[in-house]
Scaffold this motif. Structure first.
Motif, mmCIF file in Angstrom:
data_model
loop_
_atom_site.group_PDB
_atom_site.id
_atom_site.type_symbol
_atom_site.label_atom_id
_atom_site.label_comp_id
_atom_site.label_asym_id
_atom_site.label_seq_id
_atom_site.Cartn_x
_atom_site.Cartn_y
_atom_site.Cartn_z
ATOM 1 N N GLY A 1 0.810 -1.210 0.000
ATOM 2 C CA GLY A 1 0.000 0.000 0.000
ATOM 3 C C GLY A 1 0.842 1.258 0.000
ATOM 4 N N ASP A 2 0.517 2.172 0.905
ATOM 5 C CA ASP A 2 1.204 3.464 0.948
ATOM 6 C C ASP A 2 2.682 3.337 1.274
ATOM 7 N N ALA A 3 3.094 2.221 1.881
ATOM 8 C CA ALA A 3 4.502 2.042 2.237
ATOM 9 C C ALA A 3 5.358 1.630 1.052
ATOM 10 N N GLY A 4 4.742 1.209 -0.057
ATOM 11 C CA GLY A 4 5.503 0.820 -1.234
ATOM 12 C C GLY A 4 5.607 -0.678 -1.393
ATOM 13 N N VAL A 5 6.814 -1.154 -1.676
ATOM 14 C CA VAL A 5 7.066 -2.578 -1.908
ATOM 15 C C VAL A 5 8.029 -3.091 -0.847
ATOM 16 N N VAL A 6 7.682 -4.221 -0.268
ATOM 17 C CA VAL A 6 8.500 -4.838 0.773
ATOM 18 C C VAL A 6 9.006 -6.183 0.267
ATOM 19 N N LYS A 7 10.303 -6.427 0.481
ATOM 20 C CA LYS A 7 10.905 -7.710 0.118
ATOM 21 C C LYS A 7 11.273 -8.444 1.397
ATOM 22 N N LEU A 8 10.770 -9.670 1.534
ATOM 23 C CA LEU A 8 11.033 -10.488 2.718
ATOM 24 C C LEU A 8 11.787 -11.750 2.344
ATOM 25 N N ASP A 9 12.644 -12.176 3.249
ATOM 26 C CA ASP A 9 13.236 -13.511 3.178
ATOM 27 C C ASP A 9 12.519 -14.371 4.218
ATOM 28 N N TRP A 10 11.810 -15.385 3.747
ATOM 29 C CA TRP A 10 11.066 -16.266 4.651
ATOM 30 C C TRP A 10 11.583 -17.705 4.503
ATOM 31 N N SER A 11 12.872 -17.804 4.263
ATOM 32 C CA SER A 11 13.466 -19.131 4.084
ATOM 33 C C SER A 11 13.344 -19.968 5.343
ATOM 34 N N ASP A 12 13.478 -19.345 6.508
ATOM 35 C CA ASP A 12 13.224 -20.000 7.775
ATOM 36 C C ASP A 12 11.760 -19.786 8.110
ATOM 37 N N PRO A 13 10.938 -20.829 8.123
ATOM 38 C CA PRO A 13 9.495 -20.636 8.333
ATOM 39 C C PRO A 13 9.157 -19.859 9.588
ATOM 40 N N ALA A 14 10.032 -19.920 10.587
ATOM 41 C CA ALA A 14 9.734 -19.263 11.857
ATOM 42 C C ALA A 14 10.280 -17.849 11.944
ATOM 43 N N LYS A 15 11.070 -17.412 10.933
ATOM 44 C CA LYS A 15 11.749 -16.132 11.071
ATOM 45 C C LYS A 15 11.755 -15.344 9.757
ATOM 46 N N PRO A 16 10.636 -14.720 9.414
ATOM 47 C CA PRO A 16 10.677 -13.828 8.243
ATOM 48 C C PRO A 16 11.536 -12.610 8.559
ATOM 49 N N SER A 17 12.283 -12.161 7.583
ATOM 50 C CA SER A 17 13.151 -11.008 7.823
ATOM 51 C C SER A 17 13.053 -10.028 6.667
ATOM 52 N N LEU A 18 13.079 -8.750 7.020
ATOM 53 C CA LEU A 18 13.006 -7.689 6.022
ATOM 54 C C LEU A 18 14.330 -7.584 5.287
ATOM 55 N N MET A 19 14.275 -7.671 3.953
ATOM 56 C CA MET A 19 15.464 -7.507 3.136
ATOM 57 C C MET A 19 15.561 -6.098 2.568
ATOM 58 N N ALA A 20 14.411 -5.553 2.151
ATOM 59 C CA ALA A 20 14.438 -4.226 1.535
ATOM 60 C C ALA A 20 13.028 -3.667 1.501
ATOM 61 N N ILE A 21 12.949 -2.365 1.392
ATOM 62 C CA ILE A 21 11.671 -1.687 1.199
ATOM 63 C C ILE A 21 11.907 -0.533 0.243
ATOM 64 N N LYS A 22 10.970 -0.336 -0.668
ATOM 65 C CA LYS A 22 11.100 0.738 -1.656
ATOM 66 C C LYS A 22 9.775 1.478 -1.767
ATOM 67 N N ASP A 23 9.825 2.767 -1.570
ATOM 68 C CA ASP A 23 8.628 3.591 -1.648
ATOM 69 C C ASP A 23 8.200 3.745 -3.099
ATOM 70 N N THR A 24 6.898 3.919 -3.285
ATOM 71 C CA THR A 24 6.365 4.230 -4.602
ATOM 72 C C THR A 24 5.579 5.537 -4.499
ATOM 73 N N MET A 25 5.215 6.094 -5.630
ATOM 74 C CA MET A 25 4.512 7.370 -5.620
ATOM 75 C C MET A 25 3.051 7.214 -5.228
ATOM 76 N N GLY A 26 2.437 6.117 -5.619
ATOM 77 C CA GLY A 26 1.041 5.873 -5.295
ATOM 78 C C GLY A 26 0.923 4.937 -4.115
ATOM 79 N N ALA A 27 0.022 3.978 -4.236
ATOM 80 C CA ALA A 27 -0.160 2.948 -3.221
ATOM 81 C C ALA A 27 -0.054 1.603 -3.921
ATOM 82 N N ALA A 28 1.020 0.879 -3.638
ATOM 83 C CA ALA A 28 1.288 -0.385 -4.321
ATOM 84 C C ALA A 28 0.178 -1.384 -4.023
ATOM 85 N N THR A 29 -0.379 -1.986 -5.078
ATOM 86 C CA THR A 29 -1.498 -2.912 -4.907
ATOM 87 C C THR A 29 -1.141 -4.357 -5.231
ATOM 88 N N SER A 30 -0.219 -4.585 -6.149
ATOM 89 C CA SER A 30 0.193 -5.957 -6.458
ATOM 90 C C SER A 30 1.556 -5.934 -7.121
#
Length: 1006
Positions: free
Chosen positions: A956-985
């Motif tokens: 949404g308003d935060a942009g695009v989020v990239k997660l590493d969920w290789s460990d099922p119990a520990k998702p981790s934030l890899m990167a986030i990138k803002d967009t001008m609008g609201a990211a929907t897909s």
């Protein structure tokens, strides 16, 4: 043998790209994401750099007359700021990029030069030198700091929280206003007013902004006024626009109506809120008789449930949320989920007419509302013209036995609908008469006469104007607005109220003089050209009279030719110039190049076979060549919501695009018109090219609906058609059908026969929808039993699991059994066994785990073993106090798995892990929730072991989020990138992330 090359980035990171197929085991786990990328498992995608931005909606327009008396329109296209001369032919366009999405444009004169101040939301204020619009220059960006006081709110479980007073940076700037204090030539006393959406109104000297020499923080050295109110977690009352008139400052406060303030110290002089106005019953929102002043409505005493302004408080919200399984009236939930869109003051015009000061408020779905503000302390309602209704909730939800007090059913279409902008001007006929020009999301440009006396002129039909005498009956839809004949009249695929439709002579029901319909997209902001030499003349053709933003479409220059009786609608106005948000040329209705392509309502994006398929709401589907980063249009469906006379059918309300096993057949999902199959052979065989685009058709034989106008309610499914998600199995398309649950279509059957509906679950049961409002669906086969399950993101109801084995393997109809529906255990520490707020949006199944995105708290995962486990066999690891360990063996309703949802025990499966961006240090104050996503499974590199599971989430308003969920119990934030609008897909292919960015258009990162 796999071949690997290593690409070292500037930061020293190693990227691995495989040129041979990944291992069969790894690829078996790949879940095609919501973008449907066919090669998402090949190359990891990064979101370091934005390499493409296409399109964008027009939110703002403004008027400028330069020193040579040339008239210009200033306008936005997402983050692009543009200027072009106003005229009957298209002039040259000068354009530059701003660092944020442009919410508003404020021209100002300072030091003998002309500037445009851009309201850039969270990016602050942009300053542009427009002394020569043809050679304008972006100068700097200033952010706005603000301090919030302490306030109390309740979360989705009804628990109270006290937010301490705090200092913040980068307040979201929605609008600006400059007051020259009556001395335009003297800037020393000029004041700047800031509509800060997260705070209220701030004031500072204009010189603080204009005399700055570099980007930085704007000093706010004047008065400030906190306008927000909190009851639940989301505030009401952030200002959307400002207007100065008669020495008073007017602010449109969204869901709180309009505030009136003293300009010097921002003391509030008065306010008007249609929702709390007990003098009228002409507004639409009669749901449950939820007027806060009506007796017997509130569940607590008025002193606690209402504040001094008559608005609902956190105490009322807490009472409802803590007792949501038993309350029978719930005004907070009703307002916060639906009602606020009927009371959304967006902007206003203020005029002195006949000795009275009158405010004309663009009140969203509340319509155009006229208020007497001669005495600001006691404003009084004068009359209204209703907005064109949106198809929101299907019906009154009734009590808790229906859809639940926090249901979001249908609220998506409500957010953008209604009256958007207004300008009131003298009637050319004179005699003290006035006309209101306003824009409506669905009706386009509307002209209403009689604005000098709304109480008399803005009614028709006579009789009883009370619209909520019977609260359970008067639902906000066509037939329940008594002041006007709202009988729906079919127009194309949709219906419009009768009063918005002209008769055979071109005449409308009084007071209307003109309804244009959509000019080039939905109606948006507008301004009138001043009268005078070469200016506005609405009695004759031959000049541009007003400029209208068309939202996702662009900008329309409108010539009002005549508003006289007996003149045909087509002869009442013209649009000599239209400006759209791309330079691409698509195929017109005859198949020839020549269709202007507007992108600005980007909902869904899919990549298949080297082409990108974009679902752009009212514009349908477009197809883009993705060679490198040079995206170019090669094909499109009809850029219209309505069929043509030559057999070409569009794909209106396009929400997503999906593929089954045949890459030559695309399926366009519509939010309200089902599933439409489009033959894209011209794309896959290379016939469609840049310069010779292909016109794609959606023939009636491939329109899969159950509630078509000609076919009635097929399969016994009574609700409106929806297609939010789809998965394919053989000939079957299994559709996430909103409040209808899951609907299965046979895609080999000619849909015109009406025999294409195979089965449904969730759409034939009264009361609470057993599968909630299905938004996405994935299939999973249990490797131990070979049984097949549909896993559903069920909206406000959370998670649903359906056994599909009998239908898919045995052909038994309906052959679907609901295993369970539940809201995730609330993850916040305050309420371990509470229910999650918000709604689930998307689901992916990878290996033995299911991953759900939630628009409120992020992402949550479960083991598939726990999801398919029969409820009666469930034994909670942590048994709630007073509950027997085997209490779940007695459960008879698999949609009530906790006491919170009306059950007798806590029987919801535990989640494996969850991720919420706002819980990551440094991102606590970001807006946005997890929406549609793409998952990617990569084989290990020499640096790691095991397969890597990555998610690229439209947040949404935060942009695009990239997660590493290789460990099922520990998702981790890899990167986030803002967009001008609201990211929907998102979609992933060739090391790139393709993002549908709503009003921000189409964005590509790598």
């Amino acid at each position: 043998m796999k071949k690997l090359f290593l690409q070292f980035t500037a930061g020293g990171r190693v990227r691995a790209a495989w040129f041979a197929a990944a291992s069969a085991a790894a690829m078996a786990l790949v879940a095609c994401g919501s973008g449907g990328s066919t090669d998402s498992g090949e190359v990891e995608a990064f979101i370091d750099t934005q390499v493409v931005q296409i399109g964008g909606a027009t939110t703002a327009v403004a008027y400028l007359e330069d020193t040579s008396a040339v008239k210009w329109t200033l306008y936005s296209m997402a983050h692009r700021f543009a200027a072009t001369p106003i005229g009957l032919t298209k002039g040259a366009v000068k354009e530059l990029a701003a660092p944020g999405y442009i919410q508003n444009i404020t021209p100002v004169s300072y030091g003998g030069k002309s500037y445009a101040l851009l309201s850039l939301g969270g990016k602050g204020i942009g300053v542009v030198d427009i002394s020569n619009p043809a050679a304008m220059a972006y100068l700097r960006t200033m952010t706005v700091n603000y301090d919030t006081p302490s306030y109390i709110y309740v979360d989705g479980g009804g628990t109270e929280f006290t937010e301490a007073a705090a200092s913040h940076t980068s307040g979201p700037v929605n609008a600006l206003l400059v007051d020259d204090n009556g001395t335009p030539a003297d800037n020393t006393d000029d004041q700047l007013y800031i509509a800060n959406g997260a705070f209220g109104i701030q004031k500072t000297k204009l010189s603080n902004l204009m005399d700055a020499t570099a980007s930085g923080v704007l000093a706010v050295d004047g008065a400030q006024m906190w306008t927000l109110k909190y009851a639940g977690e989301n505030p009401w009352g952030g200002p959307l626009s400002l207007k100065m008139h008669g020495g008073k400052l007017y602010a449109a406060l969204g869901f709180l109506g309009m505030g009136i303030y003293k300009p010097d110290d921002l003391t509030r002089l008065g306010f008007y809120n249609l929702y709390t106005d007990t003098s009228t019953r002409e507004d639409w929102f009669g749901y449950q008789n939820q007027k806060p002043s009506d007796p017997g409505v509130l569940n607590v005493t008025a002193a606690e449930g209402l504040d001094a302004d008559g608005m609902l408080t956190y105490k009322e919200a807490g009472y409802e949320l803590k007792n949501k399984s038993t309350v029978t009236t719930y005004p907070f939930a009703a307002f916060d989920r639906y009602g606020k869109y009927y009371y959304n003051a967006r902007t206003m015009d203020v005029q002195v007419i006949g000795g009275q000061t009158m405010a004309f408020i663009a009140y969203g779905l509340g319509g155009l509302v006229a208020v007497n503000v001669t005495n600001p302390a006691t404003p009084s309602y004068m009359g209204y013209v209703p907005a064109a209704p949106a198809h929101g909730p299907d019906e009154p939800t009734g009590g808790i036995s229906s859809k639940g007090i926090l249901s979001h059913s249908g609220s998506g279409m409500l957010k953008e609908a209604g009256v958007m902008g207004v300008s009131v001007v003298p009637d050319p006929a004179g005699g003290g008469k006035y006309q209101a020009y306003y824009t409506d999301h669905f009706a386009g440009l509307v002209v209403a006469s009689g604005a000098e006396a709304p109480g008399t002129n803005w009614k028709n039909g006579g009789g009883n104007f009370n619209n909520d005498t019977n609260a359970a009956k008067f639902w906000p839809d066509y037939e329940f607005v008594k002041s006007y004949d709202m009988t729906p009249v079919p127009v194309g695929d949709e219906s419009m109220p009768k009063f918005l439709t002209a008769d055979a002579n071109g005449d409308y029901t009084a007071p209307l003089k003109l309804v244009t319909g959509e000019l080039n997209g939905h109606g948006g902001a507008l301004f009138m050209i001043p009268t005078g030499a070469g200016g506005r003349d609405t009695t004759a053709a031959g000049q541009v009279d007003l400029i209208q933003a068309s939202g996702a479409g662009g900008v329309s220059m409108v010539d009002i030719k005549s508003l006289s009786a007996g003149v045909a609608v087509a002869d009442r106005f013209g649009v000599p110039v239209q400006l759209v948000s791309t330079n691409e040329v698509g195929a017109d209705e005859n198949g020839a190049p020549g269709q202007a392509i507007a992108i600005g309502h980007a909902e869904g994006v899919t990549v298949s076979g080297g082409y990108l398929y974009l679902a752009d709401g009212p514009h349908g589907m477009s197809v883009w060549r993705t060679a490198g980063d040079d995206l170019r249009l090669v094909a499109n469906t009809l850029q219209s919501e309505y069929p043509t006379g030559n057999g070409i059918l569009p794909t209106p309300h396009a929400f997503k695009v999906r593929f089954g096993n045949d890459p030559t057949k695309a399926y366009v999902l519509s939010q309200s018109l089902g599933l439409r199959r489009v033959d894209v052979t011209a794309v896959t065989n290379g016939t469609a090219k840049v310069g010779t685009p292909a016109l794609l058709n959606a023939p009636a034989s491939g329109i899969y609906e159950h509630s078509s106008e000609s076919g009635g309610n097929l399969g016994g499914i009574n609700g409106q058609d929806h297609a939010y998600g789809v998965t394919f199995y053989g000939n079957y398309a299994i559709v996430a059908d909103g409040g209808n649950g899951l609907t299965v279509y046979d895609t080999t059957v000619d849909a015109t026969t009406g025999n294409h509906v195979v089965a449904n679950i969730g759409g034939t049961v009264t009361g609470m929808a057993p599968l909630g409002r299905a938004a996405a669906v994935r299939l999973w086969t249990d490797p131990a039993t070979n049984r097949k399950y549909a896993v559903v993101a069920a909206g406000a109801q959370g998670v649903s699991v359906v056994d599909m084995t009998d239908l898919l393997d045995k052909g038994i109809k309906p052959g679907m059994t609901l295993i369970k529906t539940f809201e995730p255990l609330k993850a916040d520490d305050d309420n371990a066994f509470g229910s999650a707020d918000g709604k689930s949006v998307d689901v992916h199944v990878v290996g033995g785990h299911a991953y759900f995105s939630y628009d409120s708290f992020g992402l949550v995962s479960y083991t598939m073993a726990s999801l398919i486990q029969p409820v009666t066999e469930f034994r909670p690891a942590v048994v709630p106090a007073g509950q027997a360990p085997d209490a779940c063996s007695l459960v008879t309703d698999v949609t009530k798995l906790s006491k919170k949802s009306g059950g007798t025990a806590e029987c919801r499966p535990p989640f494996v892990a969850r991720f919420k961006l706002q819980l990551v240090p440094g991102y606590e104050n970001l807006d946005g929730g997890a929406l549609y996503m793409t998952s990617q499974v990569l084989p290990s590199t020499w640096l790691t072991s095991g397969n890597r599971l990555l998610f690229y989430i439209a947040y949404g308003d935060a942009g695009v989020v990239k997660l590493d969920w290789s460990d099922p119990a520990k998702p981790s934030l890899m990167a986030i990138k803002d967009t001008m609008g609201a990211a929907t897909s998102t979609a992933v292919a060739n090391g790139r992330v393709y993002v549908s960015d709503g009003t921000g258009g189409l964005v590509v990162f790598k």
